[in-house]
Design an enzyme around this catalytic site. Structure first.
Site, PDB file in Angstrom:
ATOM      1  N   GLU A 279       9.727  45.619  29.963  1.00  0.00           N
ATOM      2  CA  GLU A 279       8.944  46.510  29.109  1.00  0.00           C
ATOM      3  C   GLU A 279       7.937  45.694  28.311  1.00  0.00           C
ATOM      4  O   GLU A 279       8.260  44.625  27.810  1.00  0.00           O
ATOM      5  CB  GLU A 279       9.858  47.285  28.160  1.00  0.00           C
ATOM      6  CG  GLU A 279       9.149  48.193  27.170  1.00  0.00           C
ATOM      7  CD  GLU A 279       8.189  49.167  27.843  1.00  0.00           C
ATOM      8  OE1 GLU A 279       6.996  49.164  27.470  1.00  0.00           O
ATOM      9  OE2 GLU A 279       8.619  49.911  28.745  1.00  0.00           O
TER      10      GLU A 279
ATOM     11  N   GLU B  83     -11.255  75.455  29.236  1.00  0.00           N
ATOM     12  CA  GLU B  83     -10.580  75.180  30.507  1.00  0.00           C
ATOM     13  C   GLU B  83     -11.540  75.440  31.661  1.00  0.00           C
ATOM     14  O   GLU B  83     -12.160  76.498  31.740  1.00  0.00           O
ATOM     15  CB  GLU B  83      -9.334  76.061  30.648  1.00  0.00           C
ATOM     16  CG  GLU B  83      -8.676  76.065  32.002  1.00  0.00           C
ATOM     17  CD  GLU B  83      -8.256  74.671  32.479  1.00  0.00           C
ATOM     18  OE1 GLU B  83      -8.650  74.293  33.598  1.00  0.00           O
ATOM     19  OE2 GLU B  83      -7.556  73.976  31.715  1.00  0.00           O
TER      20      GLU B  83
ATOM     21  N   HIS C 112       7.201  49.462  24.330  1.00  0.00           N
ATOM     22  CA  HIS C 112       8.205  50.191  23.564  1.00  0.00           C
ATOM     23  C   HIS C 112       9.236  50.823  24.495  1.00  0.00           C
ATOM     24  O   HIS C 112       8.891  51.433  25.497  1.00  0.00           O
ATOM     25  CB  HIS C 112       7.586  51.278  22.670  1.00  0.00           C
ATOM     26  CG  HIS C 112       6.447  52.018  23.303  1.00  0.00           C
ATOM     27  ND1 HIS C 112       5.294  52.306  22.638  1.00  0.00           N
ATOM     28  CD2 HIS C 112       6.287  52.513  24.554  1.00  0.00           C
ATOM     29  CE1 HIS C 112       4.474  52.950  23.442  1.00  0.00           C
ATOM     30  NE2 HIS C 112       5.057  53.100  24.606  1.00  0.00           N
TER      31      HIS C 112
ATOM     32  N   HIS D 177      25.817  89.781  26.308  1.00  0.00           N
ATOM     33  CA  HIS D 177      24.983  90.717  25.551  1.00  0.00           C
ATOM     34  C   HIS D 177      25.309  90.602  24.056  1.00  0.00           C
ATOM     35  O   HIS D 177      26.485  90.494  23.698  1.00  0.00           O
ATOM     36  CB  HIS D 177      25.264  92.152  26.014  1.00  0.00           C
ATOM     37  CG  HIS D 177      24.553  93.196  25.207  1.00  0.00           C
ATOM     38  ND1 HIS D 177      23.218  93.474  25.387  1.00  0.00           N
ATOM     39  CD2 HIS D 177      24.993  94.005  24.198  1.00  0.00           C
ATOM     40  CE1 HIS D 177      22.867  94.424  24.538  1.00  0.00           C
ATOM     41  NE2 HIS D 177      23.919  94.767  23.804  1.00  0.00           N
TER      42      HIS D 177
ATOM     43  N   ASP E  50       5.925  59.295  36.766  1.00  0.00           N
ATOM     44  CA  ASP E  50       4.502  59.641  36.749  1.00  0.00           C
ATOM     45  C   ASP E  50       3.666  58.758  37.654  1.00  0.00           C
ATOM     46  O   ASP E  50       2.701  59.218  38.264  1.00  0.00           O
ATOM     47  CB  ASP E  50       3.952  59.552  35.320  1.00  0.00           C
ATOM     48  CG  ASP E  50       4.464  60.664  34.422  1.00  0.00           C
ATOM     49  OD1 ASP E  50       5.276  61.487  34.891  1.00  0.00           O
ATOM     50  OD2 ASP E  50       4.058  60.701  33.241  1.00  0.00           O
TER      51      ASP E  50
ATOM     52  N   GLY F 105      -5.639  65.748  31.719  1.00  0.00           N
ATOM     53  CA  GLY F 105      -4.696  65.173  32.672  1.00  0.00           C
ATOM     54  C   GLY F 105      -4.416  63.706  32.424  1.00  0.00           C
ATOM     55  O   GLY F 105      -4.935  63.104  31.469  1.00  0.00           O
ATOM     56  N   VAL F 106      -3.577  63.157  33.266  1.00  0.00           N
ATOM     57  CA  VAL F 106      -3.194  61.750  33.152  1.00  0.00           C
ATOM     58  C   VAL F 106      -3.348  61.062  34.502  1.00  0.00           C
ATOM     59  O   VAL F 106      -3.445  61.719  35.539  1.00  0.00           O
ATOM     60  CB  VAL F 106      -1.739  61.596  32.648  1.00  0.00           C
ATOM     61  CG1 VAL F 106      -1.585  62.151  31.251  1.00  0.00           C
ATOM     62  CG2 VAL F 106      -0.757  62.278  33.590  1.00  0.00           C
TER      63      VAL F 106
ATOM     64  N   GLU G   9      -0.035  72.780  24.079  1.00  0.00           N
ATOM     65  CA  GLU G   9       0.943  72.471  23.034  1.00  0.00           C
ATOM     66  C   GLU G   9       0.253  71.984  21.767  1.00  0.00           C
ATOM     67  O   GLU G   9       0.603  72.415  20.657  1.00  0.00           O
ATOM     68  CB  GLU G   9       1.956  71.446  23.534  1.00  0.00           C
ATOM     69  CG  GLU G   9       2.955  72.028  24.519  1.00  0.00           C
ATOM     70  CD  GLU G   9       4.005  71.052  24.976  1.00  0.00           C
ATOM     71  OE1 GLU G   9       4.873  71.460  25.760  1.00  0.00           O
ATOM     72  OE2 GLU G   9       3.969  69.871  24.556  1.00  0.00           O
TER      73      GLU G   9
ATOM     74  N   ALA H  20      -0.184  71.674  29.916  1.00  0.00           N
ATOM     75  CA  ALA H  20       0.886  71.675  28.915  1.00  0.00           C
ATOM     76  C   ALA H  20       0.505  70.873  27.673  1.00  0.00           C
ATOM     77  O   ALA H  20       0.718  71.327  26.542  1.00  0.00           O
ATOM     78  CB  ALA H  20       2.169  71.131  29.533  1.00  0.00           C
TER      79      ALA H  20
END
EC number: 1.8.1.4
Length: 482
Positions: free
Chosen positions: A34, A219, A37, A461, A327, A287-288, A203, A199
């Protein structure tokens, strides 16, 4: 002499650290590299801290509508931005320390630095060019030397992704933000443009609107949250606009002009007209892209496509001994997909029997705006495009007792079945807590549950989950409460 491992994982995000834990459980000598982090983007800058912000926003929204619940509070509830952000960072820090504990518990060595694969089975780690981000917790005691050569039979790339930038509209950290800056604003802007309605964009748009910011979403595609079912996103859009959000679809930010403390976006609409929108800040949420650079992939001949590593269902690349998960291995770019890919990859390379490849068609998606949106499987449009003969069922939250009692009756559960076999092809939901409900349909799809079995399942219920069964019943003309 290089230290040897069974498995070395590059990157400690959800995919990387879960893969390391599973490898440790299986008795494999494991190390994780890493550079910045533990926990990756998801834990430190994505999934977790954004949900903490959105929780604060949700409570603020409810508190400003107490009269709807028969409650009286003298004065208006306001937000302390510094405290809201501080809580979010504290939640992230707590889990960051938890990842370090898991590495120690499962005897995984943590190598701090930047890794490059020099040949199959070998990496060279150099000193990290990035500082450790917010080390509220001490680094694990099982940290290895930053620099050195390490070998392993299996090398797993789990380096994640970063925000994509559009030419001419690159984030500058001041007027144009990525999610990094949006998570830790020094001051609350009075107005905000959000470019992109996936998303991440929705968000943040939802959070800042709850905080009283004038929010405009732009968009390029015809609907917001384009990967979701159009019927569901239409309901979500109506509710977001009811909250005061301005939304432009089939529109693009053609260019931007920066002022001293504001930004003007030239928004081109579908009819070719240009509308100028000025705001204090803009969030770029278009996006990424995968972090595939500087890993040595080109030299090794590892196949990539559109900025991501190409893999099979078990995480294998075209080069023996090199794998990729999460990803960096392509969409859907979701933490839970990364975790599952990590487990599948490790179990397969360890030689466990009956390891099933990752089925991306059964990966749920969740957007934690208000109202929440959740889904799994095919949309109605996609099912028709594939030539499937389908049955579609719907159930409105307006007929669900629990949703009405919650004061959140604007929602929908929609299911799609194969007409011939009864196979559940997809499920799509918008409304209160649907991100907690979607797993029921995910389990059903994994168990190859048919409509008959779902219709004979007893739902408690009163719960919002009853809308799930009612939607199934509706698909077969048997709905009971609508």
């Amino acid at each position: 002499m290089a230290e040897n491992y069974d498995v070395i994982i590059i990157g400690s995000g959800p995919g990387g650290y879960v893969a390391a834990v599973r490898a440790g459980q299986l008795g494999l000598k494991t190390a994780i590299v890493e550079r910045e982090h533990l926990g990756g983007i998801c834990l430190n800058w994505g999934c977790i801290p954004t949900k903490a912000l959105l929780r604060s926003a949700e409570i603020l929204d409810h508190s400003n509508h107490l009269k709807d619940y028969g409650l009286i509070l003298e004065g208006k509830v306001s937000a302390d931005l510094k405290a809201v952000v501080g809580r979010s960072r504290g939640v992230s820090a707590r889990l960051n320390g938890g990842v370090g504990f898991l590495m120690k518990k499962n005897k995984v060595d943590v190598i701090w630095g930047e890794a490059k694969i020099t040949k199959p089975g070998e990496i060279v780690v150099s000193k990290s060019s990035k500082p450790v981000v917010e080390p509220q917790h001490p680094l694990p005691k099982n940290i290895k030397s930053q620099e050195g050569t390490y070998t392993a039979k299996h090398i797993i790339i789990a380096t994640g992704a970063r925000p994509r930038a559009l030419p001419g509209i690159e984030p500058d950290g001041k007027l144009i933000w990525t999610y990094f800056e949006a998570l830790k604003p020094d001051v609350l802007p009075k107005s905000l443009i959000v470019m992109g309605s996936g998303a991440i964009g929705i968000e943040f748009a939802s959070f800042y609107r709850s905080m009283g910011v004038d929010v405009t979403v732009v968009e390029v595609l015809p609907t917001i949250m384009p990967v979701e079912d159009a019927e569901v996103t239409a309901i979500a859009r109506k509710q977001l606009e009811k909250r005061g959000m301005k939304i432009f679809t089939s529109a693009k930010v053609a260019k931007v002009e920066k002022g001293a403390g504001s930004i003007t976006a030239h928004v081109e609409t579908a009819d070719g007209k240009i509308q100028q929108i000025t705001a204090d800040r803009m969030i770029s949420a278009v996006g990424v892209q995968g972090n595939i650079e500087n890993l040595g992939l080109e030299t090794l001949g590892v196949k990539t496509d559109r900025g991501c590593v190409v893999i099979d269902g078990y995480g294998k690349t075209n080069v023996p001994g090199i794998y990729a998960i999460g990803d960096v291995a392509g969409p859907p770019m979701l933490a839970h997909k990364a975790e599952h890919e990590g487990v599948v990859c490790v179990e397969k390379l360890a030689g466990l029997p009956n390891v099933h490849p990752t089925d991306k068609g059964k990966v749920p998606g969740c957007t934690y705006c208000q109202p929440q949106v959740a889904s799994v499987g095919l949309t109605e449009a996609k099912a028709k495009e594939l030539g499937r003969d389908i049955r579609v069922g719907r159930f409105s939250f307006a007929a669900n007792g629990k949703a009405i009692a919650l004061g959140e009756d604007q929602g929908l559960c929609k299911v799609i079945f194969d007409k011939k076999t009864g196979e559940l092809l997809g499920a799509h939901m918008v409304g209160a807590e649907v991100t907690e409900l979607i797993q029921g349909f995910v389990v059903a799809m994994n168990l190859e549950t048919t409509e008959e079995e779902l219709m004979h399942t007893i739902f408690p219920h009163p719960t919002v989950s009853e809308s799930m069964k009612e939607a199934v019943l509706d698909a077969y003309g048997r709905v009971l409460n609508a």
